[in-house]
Scaffold this motif. Sequence first.
Motif, PDB file in Angstrom:
ATOM      1  N   PRO A  69       0.824  -1.229   0.000  1.00 47.17           N
ATOM      2  CA  PRO A  69       0.000   0.000   0.000  1.00 47.17           C
ATOM      3  C   PRO A  69       0.854   1.274   0.000  1.00 47.17           C
ATOM      4  CG  PRO A  69      -0.843  -1.584   1.575  1.00 47.17           C
ATOM      5  CD  PRO A  69       0.494  -2.091   1.132  1.00 47.17           C
ATOM      6  N   MET A  70       1.906   1.308   0.821  1.00 47.30           N
ATOM      7  CA  MET A  70       2.755   2.498   0.893  1.00 47.30           C
ATOM      8  C   MET A  70       3.540   2.675  -0.398  1.00 47.30           C
ATOM      9  SD  MET A  70       2.063   3.784   3.820  1.00 47.30           S
ATOM     10  CE  MET A  70       3.376   4.979   3.926  1.00 47.30           C
ATOM     11  N   PHE A 102       2.660   1.641  -3.389  1.00 42.45           N
ATOM     12  CA  PHE A 102       1.726   2.050  -4.438  1.00 42.45           C
ATOM     13  C   PHE A 102       1.340   3.521  -4.285  1.00 42.45           C
ATOM     14  CE2 PHE A 102      -2.684   2.706  -5.790  1.00 42.45           C
ATOM     15  CZ  PHE A 102      -2.597   2.336  -7.120  1.00 42.45           C
ATOM     16  N   LEU A 103       1.098   3.951  -3.035  1.00 38.82           N
ATOM     17  CA  LEU A 103       0.707   5.343  -2.802  1.00 38.82           C
ATOM     18  C   LEU A 103       1.835   6.308  -3.151  1.00 38.82           C
ATOM     19  CD1 LEU A 103      -1.559   7.161  -1.711  1.00 38.82           C
ATOM     20  CD2 LEU A 103      -0.530   6.954   0.554  1.00 38.82           C
ATOM     21  N   SER A 104       3.062   5.953  -2.774  1.00 37.87           N
ATOM     22  CA  SER A 104       4.201   6.842  -3.060  1.00 37.87           C
ATOM     23  C   SER A 104       4.487   6.935  -4.553  1.00 37.87           C
ATOM     24  CB  SER A 104       5.442   6.350  -2.320  1.00 37.87           C
ATOM     25  OG  SER A 104       5.813   5.049  -2.772  1.00 37.87           O
ATOM     26  N   LYS A 161       2.228   7.031  -6.847  1.00 35.95           N
ATOM     27  CA  LYS A 161       1.191   7.832  -7.479  1.00 35.95           C
ATOM     28  C   LYS A 161       1.241   9.295  -7.061  1.00 35.95           C
ATOM     29  CE  LYS A 161      -0.388   4.267  -9.560  1.00 35.95           C
ATOM     30  NZ  LYS A 161      -0.109   4.104 -11.008  1.00 35.95           N
ATOM     31  N   LEU A 162       1.916   9.624  -5.967  1.00 40.54           N
ATOM     32  CA  LEU A 162       1.968  10.999  -5.481  1.00 40.54           C
ATOM     33  C   LEU A 162       3.152  11.734  -6.116  1.00 40.54           C
ATOM     34  CD1 LEU A 162       1.151  10.566  -1.689  1.00 40.54           C
ATOM     35  CD2 LEU A 162      -0.384  11.315  -3.519  1.00 40.54           C
ATOM     36  N   CYS A 207       6.028  12.664  -3.549  1.00 45.50           N
ATOM     37  CA  CYS A 207       7.000  11.609  -3.240  1.00 45.50           C
ATOM     38  C   CYS A 207       7.999  11.445  -4.381  1.00 45.50           C
ATOM     39  CB  CYS A 207       6.272  10.297  -2.967  1.00 45.50           C
ATOM     40  SG  CYS A 207       5.231  10.318  -1.495  1.00 45.50           S
ATOM     41  N   ASP A 241      -1.076  17.040  -6.264  1.00 42.86           N
ATOM     42  CA  ASP A 241      -1.704  15.976  -5.473  1.00 42.86           C
ATOM     43  C   ASP A 241      -3.021  16.447  -4.849  1.00 42.86           C
ATOM     44  OD1 ASP A 241       0.399  14.298  -6.072  1.00 42.86           O
ATOM     45  OD2 ASP A 241       1.542  14.858  -4.293  1.00 42.86           O
ATOM     46  N   LEU A 291      -6.806  14.897  -5.359  1.00 39.72           N
ATOM     47  CA  LEU A 291      -7.711  14.465  -4.289  1.00 39.72           C
ATOM     48  C   LEU A 291      -9.045  15.200  -4.358  1.00 39.72           C
ATOM     49  CD1 LEU A 291      -5.219  14.214  -1.291  1.00 39.72           C
ATOM     50  CD2 LEU A 291      -6.233  12.350  -2.591  1.00 39.72           C
TER      51      LEU A 291
END
Length: 602
Positions: free
Chosen positions: A257-258, A260-262, A264-265, A268, A411, A415
């Motif tokens: 999860p971390m 994948f999130l990093s 996409k941001l 990061c 980002d 959101l």
Amino acid sequence: MVLKIFFPQCCNRADSGLLVGRWIDGHDSAVVLAVIHYPFIPGQVKQYIQEMQAQSQVELSVLGSWSLPKEGQEGMESFLKDLSTIFPQGRWLQVSREIDKMGFICQVLHRDQNGKTVQKEVKKKKDEQRGSDDDKEEEKEEEEEEEDKVIFVHYEQRKVMLSQLHPIENGVRDPKADPPSELQQVFQTVARSDPLFSQDKYDDGPLKSTHWQSEGREGSIIVELLKQASTPLCLLVGWLLAIWTWICGIRILHLYPMRFLSSKLSTCTQLSYRTQHMTTLSSPSAAVGHTHFMRKANILVSFVVDVALGLLLISWLYRENRITLVANTLVPVADHVAKELEELLQWLMGAPAGLKMNRALDQVLGRFFLYHIHLWISYIHLMSPFIETILWYGGLSACLGLTFALSLLSDMVALLTFHIYCFYVYGARLYCLKIYGLSSLWRLFRGKKWNVLRQRVDSCSYDLDQLFIGTLLFTILLFLLPTTALYYLVFTLLRLVVVVFQGVLHLSVDFLNSFPLFAMGLRICRSYRLAEGVKFRVLCEEPGTALHLLMEINPLTCSSVVQNYRTPTYSCYPKDSWAALTKKLFIGELVYPWRHKTTKVD
């Protein structure tokens, strides 16, 4: 034969002495680097040249003598000529200049097999007094002597030493490759002879010389202070990077999860990019070659400008309480956008532009999207008490640079417009399903089918029941397609507006990260530092003297500067062509026009 002598302009009025330089391999040319003044001791001159040769790794030698007659030095020219026996060379240049003339007179002394020197004057004057018995022999010698011409190419030593001639040769030279050109060898010889230029007239040494720094060494107190402060600063940055690397190495940050999130941001991604930059800058080893030095300088200047722009943004945001104004404006804007979307959906649920839609499917899709808008508005109102705090602390990220602020803004836009992305995905998936279903059923009518193994369309026979069911499904999908296509078209346009805005932000970040500010500053302020070539113009052509040319540096064009020195970045340009993007939009496939690549692009 034409002998080219590259002569520094700073030595045009030097005192009489010896010419120190280098013969260019494979070419009939020589580069004069300095003039050692009389008086001198030949043994000290030889020792000095050996020391300079060891430091500069340049094959230095005494090329000949330089004579500028002054009062009390009538026999200086003959004395310097006799020095050719002390400094044995294949060719000895005896250059002299008269005070009232601008041009030089050069005599080339060739050494034969027995070690004796043979004089060949390069003049345009003819000797008026000749013996009558040797006229024919002298005329033949004149014809041979006229073939040997000398061309003096005057150059500005400081500019040539600091200049870098392009294209740049990186790495180890291939022995099978062509040898460097004459001009490249001239530039390399002058650039590598920096130890020879470190001695000025204020040094207490046995030898005095003339070169571009002979009147005093060029230097800057600010540069020397920066050199002294660079070592502890690099150690501090290296220590901070070690701590940051340890934090990034924590196992929990590498879970799916971390990770994948990093990925996409944008924040990061920019943080990882800046970490690599700081690692390059904090390296204790010196830059290897011109390209590595320019890359470090471009990264440093880009980082400084980025931070400066970020501090200007902070000073503007936190002045006159603008953060509160932005936070108070955000919720009403979100409500206004939601109201406009609701009106758009109500319009689509009726008879948009007079089109007859499938009412049942239209109502289902409209209510489904209205429910998502209601959820999004509830989410915004739930977060409204914390928006000002988020913006206040998020604005502080600009102290790391304007690129961090732009990445954070991208980002935040992603959101805040997540509901539009969801609408686009729902509409695209439903539209794509119907398009693929219609294409498959169309092949059924023609007695064809798609062969998955061979990736081609093959013939196939269907029975009556299959054709009947296929006809029913084809009719249903065909009549429901306009309703689905209209929803897909509207939400795709909304998604493209958001994507274009994010693309502008990503392009701005990529421009600040990759644009070679230092190289462009050199091109504007000191264009001779980046040379594309040279040009020559006639400086002097007096009778009785050699031809004199002035060598001027042609600077590199601005487009070539950007192309050669642009910093490699994670490019955010579209990975597909416009034709491919149009095809994907037509068939309903999801598109990510500004999705970051995983590899660097030069």
